[in-house]
Motif scaffolding. Sequence first.
Motif, mmCIF file in Angstrom:
data_model
loop_
_atom_site.group_PDB
_atom_site.id
_atom_site.type_symbol
_atom_site.label_atom_id
_atom_site.label_comp_id
_atom_site.label_asym_id
_atom_site.label_seq_id
_atom_site.Cartn_x
_atom_site.Cartn_y
_atom_site.Cartn_z
ATOM 1 N N GLY A 1 46.995 29.402 29.256
ATOM 2 C CA GLY A 1 47.315 30.337 28.223
ATOM 3 C C GLY A 1 46.950 31.898 28.578
ATOM 4 O O GLY A 1 47.315 32.727 27.701
ATOM 5 N N LYS A 2 46.635 31.960 29.805
ATOM 6 C CA LYS A 2 46.166 33.332 30.131
ATOM 7 C C LYS A 2 47.017 33.475 31.541
ATOM 8 O O LYS A 2 47.434 32.699 31.993
ATOM 9 N N GLU A 3 47.031 35.090 31.922
ATOM 10 C CA GLU A 3 47.578 35.488 32.786
ATOM 11 C C GLU A 3 46.995 35.124 34.351
ATOM 12 O O GLU A 3 45.608 34.937 34.257
ATOM 13 N N ARG A 4 47.608 35.209 35.403
ATOM 14 C CA ARG A 4 46.986 34.880 36.757
ATOM 15 C C ARG A 4 45.960 35.940 37.136
ATOM 16 O O ARG A 4 46.284 37.340 36.823
ATOM 17 N N GLU A 5 44.581 35.777 37.514
ATOM 18 C CA GLU A 5 43.826 36.847 37.688
ATOM 19 C C GLU A 5 43.379 36.790 39.301
ATOM 20 O O GLU A 5 43.331 35.865 39.682
ATOM 21 N N GLY A 6 43.492 38.049 39.661
ATOM 22 C CA GLY A 6 42.963 38.020 41.383
ATOM 23 C C GLY A 6 41.310 38.044 41.180
ATOM 24 O O GLY A 6 40.511 38.663 40.565
ATOM 25 N N ALA B 1 39.745 26.941 35.660
ATOM 26 C CA ALA B 1 40.906 27.579 35.595
ATOM 27 C C ALA B 1 41.606 26.825 36.664
ATOM 28 O O ALA B 1 40.731 26.052 37.605
ATOM 29 N N VAL B 2 42.718 26.857 37.251
ATOM 30 C CA VAL B 2 43.421 26.580 38.563
ATOM 31 C C VAL B 2 43.220 27.466 39.375
ATOM 32 O O VAL B 2 43.686 28.598 39.038
ATOM 33 N N TYR B 3 42.621 27.207 40.712
ATOM 34 C CA TYR B 3 42.415 28.210 41.534
ATOM 35 C C TYR B 3 43.275 28.091 42.662
ATOM 36 O O TYR B 3 43.775 26.803 43.337
ATOM 37 N N PHE B 4 44.233 29.059 43.023
ATOM 38 C CA PHE B 4 45.064 29.085 43.976
ATOM 39 C C PHE B 4 44.720 30.155 45.389
ATOM 40 O O PHE B 4 44.088 31.308 44.963
#
Length: 128
Positions: A42-47, A92-95
């Motif tokens: 539900g959140k935006e991807r974050e750097g 979170a899922v970390y990419f």
Amino acid sequence: QVQLVESGGDLVQPGGSLRLSCRTSGFILNYYTIGWFRQAPGKEREGVSCIVGGDGSSYYADSVKDRFTVSRDTAKNTVSLEMNNLKPEDTAVYFCAALPSAFTPVQVMCEMKLGDYWGQGTQVTVTS
């Protein structure tokens, strides 16, 4: 063929630590900046953090400064993210992602969430 493969995600209690790895292949790490990004439901991807493969200069989001440390091993084509004092909000899922270093400052890559190549992600869950 360019590939980025993340590993190291796990379930951990608040205050715990994890080390994520991003194994890269198909390009020369010295010429690329590698970024760690995360996305919670539900959140935006974050750097989170980005590091220049050539000189090791790095950037951290304010939310992880003094807790996370990014590093690279150009001989092993691997970028790691050491995460300490983990909090539930780190869940979170970390990419990891790769972007040529020549034209984009490391801070811009992280803040604008840029990447030409992306991994599939690894799940980090922080809960008691």
